[in-house]
Scaffold this motif. Sequence first.
Motif, PDB file in Angstrom:
ATOM      1  N   VAL A   1       1.886   7.101 -11.759  1.00 55.05           N
ATOM      2  CA  VAL A   1       1.145   5.360 -11.082  1.00 55.05           C
ATOM      3  C   VAL A   1       0.818   5.326  -9.429  1.00 55.05           C
ATOM      4  CG1 VAL A   1       0.526   3.183 -11.014  1.00 55.05           C
ATOM      5  CG2 VAL A   1       0.917   4.113 -13.194  1.00 55.05           C
ATOM      6  N   LEU A   2       1.802   5.582  -8.991  1.00 52.58           N
ATOM      7  CA  LEU A   2       1.802   5.410  -7.254  1.00 52.58           C
ATOM      8  C   LEU A   2       1.704   6.266  -7.003  1.00 52.58           C
ATOM      9  CD1 LEU A   2       5.646   4.310  -7.300  1.00 52.58           C
ATOM     10  CD2 LEU A   2       4.793   3.192  -6.308  1.00 52.58           C
ATOM     11  N   SER A   3       1.175   7.348  -7.558  1.00 54.63           N
ATOM     12  CA  SER A   3       0.401   8.697  -7.018  1.00 54.63           C
ATOM     13  C   SER A   3      -0.754   8.713  -7.109  1.00 54.63           C
ATOM     14  CB  SER A   3       0.594   9.992  -7.465  1.00 54.63           C
ATOM     15  OG  SER A   3       0.043  11.230  -7.204  1.00 54.63           O
ATOM     16  N   GLY A   4      -0.923   7.925  -8.057  1.00 54.89           N
ATOM     17  CA  GLY A   4      -3.219   7.632  -8.406  1.00 54.89           C
ATOM     18  C   GLY A   4      -3.345   5.850  -7.325  1.00 54.89           C
ATOM     19  N   VAL A   5      -2.773   5.189  -7.113  1.00 61.57           N
ATOM     20  CA  VAL A   5      -2.635   4.324  -6.318  1.00 61.57           C
ATOM     21  C   VAL A   5      -2.827   4.919  -4.774  1.00 61.57           C
ATOM     22  CG1 VAL A   5      -2.351   2.187  -5.150  1.00 61.57           C
ATOM     23  CG2 VAL A   5      -1.482   2.543  -7.881  1.00 61.57           C
ATOM     24  N   VAL A   6      -2.175   5.593  -4.158  1.00 64.66           N
ATOM     25  CA  VAL A   6      -2.012   6.245  -3.148  1.00 64.66           C
ATOM     26  C   VAL A   6      -2.977   6.650  -3.174  1.00 64.66           C
ATOM     27  CG1 VAL A   6      -0.996   7.879  -1.657  1.00 64.66           C
ATOM     28  CG2 VAL A   6       0.635   5.819  -2.768  1.00 64.66           C
ATOM     29  N   THR A   7      -4.035   8.277  -3.695  1.00 67.74           N
ATOM     30  CA  THR A   7      -4.808   8.873  -3.409  1.00 67.74           C
ATOM     31  C   THR A   7      -6.325   8.423  -3.955  1.00 67.74           C
ATOM     32  OG1 THR A   7      -4.161   9.570  -5.637  1.00 67.74           O
ATOM     33  CG2 THR A   7      -3.016  10.830  -3.559  1.00 67.74           C
ATOM     34  N   ALA A   8      -6.104   7.267  -4.519  1.00 68.79           N
ATOM     35  CA  ALA A   8      -7.536   6.514  -4.983  1.00 68.79           C
ATOM     36  C   ALA A   8      -8.326   6.153  -3.485  1.00 68.79           C
ATOM     37  CB  ALA A   8      -7.691   5.727  -5.693  1.00 68.79           C
TER      38      ALA A   8
END
Length: 273
Positions: free
Chosen positions: A199-206
Amino acid sequence: MSFVEAVVLGIVQGLTEFLPVSSSGHLRIVPAFLGWEDPGTAFTAVTQLGTVLAVVIYFRRDLWRVATTWLRSLGDPELRSTLDARLGWYLILATVPISLAGLAFRDEIESGARDLRLIAASLIVVGVVLFAAERVARRTRTIEEVDTRSAVVVGAAQALALVPGVSRSGATISAGLFLGFTREAAARFSFLLSIPAVVLSGVVTAPDVAAGDGPGIAETVVATVLAFVVGYAAIAWLLKYLITHTTAVFVVYRVALGVLLIALLAAGVLDAR
């Protein structure tokens, strides 16, 4: 990226996120084999949100129990010794290493870490590690026996999965086996642990995807939806499979794919970058 590519890569993401074979590695390898462009780390991170949704839905009862008990334990000391409250803290603790490593090495991960030579080496090395874990594992501990040391060790192993080819589930399941957990318990903790990190990774790169850095938004959405559907099926299958089977098939697959990659790179068929 065409919609055909989005469909194929979405299915690949769903299949490989939870199997110990590296989803990020496959999202680099498959396009290379098919002559497509590398979809990039932003695409990989966002499509992983589809698979993390699959985990959330599959383990929704466990997650709700852990989350609510953990929150209530903040004000009720009597709940702090319960398994669910402790699991809440362990999942937070185990997420710290990958969060710090992701921030510290983000540029390297987005560039040099996607080199096919590194991915090939990672596939083989972690395959050997997984084989060793199977050989020495006692496989007697259940998820009820997760403790602070286990959370730290498995969390550190998860941080290694930032390198494509390592595999989040491969690294964390191996760590769980080395710690004496059963295959199913190691996989279950691995899947739960993937939620905050992904979730953290997806939010950062979205925002990178929204800004047009990589494949289009529509194609990314298609791939993410397919990753969710296929990922849900992969979770259910793997948890049942590991009850009665070893991880030998994944070890053989990893090593064979790594050797094939090295051979193709040496022959000049594939470009490492």
